[in-house]
Design an enzyme around this catalytic site. Sequence first.
Site, mmCIF file in Angstrom:
data_model
loop_
_atom_site.group_PDB
_atom_site.id
_atom_site.type_symbol
_atom_site.label_atom_id
_atom_site.label_comp_id
_atom_site.label_asym_id
_atom_site.label_seq_id
_atom_site.Cartn_x
_atom_site.Cartn_y
_atom_site.Cartn_z
ATOM 1 C CB ALA A 70 59.976 17.142 31.941
ATOM 2 N N GLY A 115 58.409 19.942 36.596
ATOM 3 C CA GLY A 115 57.658 20.836 35.715
ATOM 4 C C GLY A 115 56.216 21.053 36.153
ATOM 5 C CD GLU A 118 60.433 23.829 36.884
ATOM 6 O OE1 GLU A 118 60.231 22.852 36.126
ATOM 7 O OE2 GLU A 118 61.504 24.452 36.916
ATOM 8 C CD GLU A 138 63.011 19.137 38.517
ATOM 9 O OE1 GLU A 138 62.989 19.236 39.769
ATOM 10 O OE2 GLU A 138 62.170 19.679 37.780
HETATM 11 N N1 COA Z 1 57.803 11.133 33.244
HETATM 12 C C1 COA Z 1 57.351 10.045 32.616
HETATM 13 N N2 COA Z 1 56.564 9.133 33.200
HETATM 14 C C2 COA Z 1 56.219 9.342 34.487
HETATM 15 C C3 COA Z 1 56.659 10.463 35.206
HETATM 16 C C4 COA Z 1 57.494 11.380 34.525
HETATM 17 N N3 COA Z 1 57.930 12.510 35.105
HETATM 18 N N4 COA Z 1 56.171 10.394 36.456
HETATM 19 C C5 COA Z 1 55.429 9.274 36.516
HETATM 20 N N5 COA Z 1 55.470 8.628 35.326
HETATM 21 C C6 COA Z 1 54.800 7.371 34.959
HETATM 22 C C7 COA Z 1 55.509 6.148 35.518
HETATM 23 O O1 COA Z 1 56.605 5.812 34.696
HETATM 24 C C8 COA Z 1 54.389 5.149 35.482
HETATM 25 O O2 COA Z 1 54.228 4.698 34.143
HETATM 26 P P1 COA Z 1 54.083 3.107 33.843
HETATM 27 O O3 COA Z 1 52.839 2.698 34.594
HETATM 28 O O4 COA Z 1 53.928 3.033 32.362
HETATM 29 O O5 COA Z 1 55.309 2.474 34.384
HETATM 30 C C9 COA Z 1 53.158 5.978 35.815
HETATM 31 O O6 COA Z 1 53.507 7.328 35.526
HETATM 32 C C10 COA Z 1 52.760 5.906 37.288
HETATM 33 O O7 COA Z 1 53.895 6.211 38.056
HETATM 34 P P2 COA Z 1 54.493 5.255 39.203
HETATM 35 O O8 COA Z 1 55.939 5.596 39.375
HETATM 36 O O9 COA Z 1 54.138 3.834 38.918
HETATM 37 O O10 COA Z 1 53.619 5.737 40.447
HETATM 38 P P3 COA Z 1 54.077 5.811 41.969
HETATM 39 O O11 COA Z 1 52.877 6.210 42.741
HETATM 40 O O12 COA Z 1 54.779 4.556 42.350
HETATM 41 O O13 COA Z 1 55.161 6.989 42.036
HETATM 42 C C11 COA Z 1 56.047 9.201 41.634
HETATM 43 C C12 COA Z 1 54.775 8.307 41.754
HETATM 44 C C13 COA Z 1 55.533 10.573 41.172
HETATM 45 C C14 COA Z 1 56.714 9.329 42.996
HETATM 46 C C15 COA Z 1 57.017 8.610 40.597
HETATM 47 O O14 COA Z 1 56.311 8.300 39.397
HETATM 48 C C16 COA Z 1 58.154 9.547 40.226
HETATM 49 O O15 COA Z 1 59.113 9.669 40.971
HETATM 50 N N6 COA Z 1 58.053 10.221 39.052
HETATM 51 C C17 COA Z 1 59.096 11.088 38.561
HETATM 52 C C18 COA Z 1 58.992 12.450 39.214
HETATM 53 C C19 COA Z 1 60.127 13.359 38.711
HETATM 54 O O16 COA Z 1 61.295 13.093 38.903
HETATM 55 N N7 COA Z 1 59.737 14.488 38.092
HETATM 56 C C20 COA Z 1 60.666 15.440 37.568
HETATM 57 C C21 COA Z 1 60.979 15.135 36.153
HETATM 58 S S1 COA Z 1 62.284 16.142 35.483
#
Ligand code: COA
Length: 264
Positions: A70, A115, A118, A138
């Site tokens: 999400a 998500g 999911e 999460e």
């Molecule tokens: N919601 C909103 N934005 C997200 C996102 C999410 N779930 N997952 C990634 N992004 C965005 C980042 O904020 C970043 O945006 P920006 O460039 O404007 O800052 C972009 O996507 C790239 O992500 P980044 O974190 O820079 O890449 P990474 O390779 O360093 O890390 C992840 C990748 C997936 C490990 C990391 O983005 C992450 O932990 N995301 C959240 C995952 C999560 O908790 N999902 C469950 C949500 S309830």
Amino acid sequence: MSEERLHPNLVLERRGAIEVLRIDREDKLGALNFEIMERLGAYATELTARIADVRVLIITGTGRGFVAGADIAGYHGASQADFDGFQRLSRKTFDAIAALPQITICAVNGHALGGGFELALACDFILANEKAKIGLPEIKLGLLPGGGGTQRLPRLVGPMRAKDLLLTGRMMTGAEAADMGAALAACSPEELMPRALELAETLAAQAPVALREGKRVIEDGLDAALSAGLTLEQRVLGTLFASEDGKEGIAAFMEKRDPKFRGR
Ligand code: COA
């Protein structure tokens, strides 16, 4: 083959009996906001009505992201009512995808987190890029999954493996997902779409009513007592025997020719 943009972040490719829906938001790794989730649900409703024409749906993402969950930006500072509204929408959307009469294949090209995983779990098949990062992180936000992860994952891989992923929030690779049965198979990124299309073509070539009923019998049976599931199985088989396709399949076998199924 034709392509249509359903939403700025959703691209639909029509290939006859197969459709490919691509989530196109690589800059945010495919994160699902309210509008994308809503359009995805509306598409699932539209697709249900097109079962006579479309038999298989492939859902995939763009670049290194499938769906990283999400959109967390939408959670930040959200009211309780807005948060709850988003969770209700994700339930409705993923339920609509799980209930599709079409066979669904999720081609997990990259991050499938929260998500994203999911959404994949709401599909009939998951094929994964062997290096894709998959999980339910999460808990690291002090939350838990709300789009079916706590329920669909344990049904697929058992409660202990589901608790490992859900309670540690660790990410696994696509290869590990396939090893534990959370994906049908894992392959290189280059092989992913060709394999998904090959599976889709094999499925789309089957007798349409048997294909649809086969999915329904398994899904309905999982929610029922064994005896009720077995009764359902026999009832469905009786209907298929009486169908034109059932008669054609048996006749074609006896006449040593390929069957011509017509979906009735
Ligand atoms: N919601 C909103 N934005 C997200 C996102 C999410 N779930 N997952 C990634 N992004 C965005 C980042 O904020 C970043 O945006 P920006 O460039 O404007 O800052 C972009 O996507 C790239 O992500 P980044 O974190 O820079 O890449 P990474 O390779 O360093 O890390 C992840 C990748 C997936 C490990 C990391 O983005 C992450 O932990 N995301 C959240 C995952 C999560 O908790 N999902 C469950 C949500 S309830």
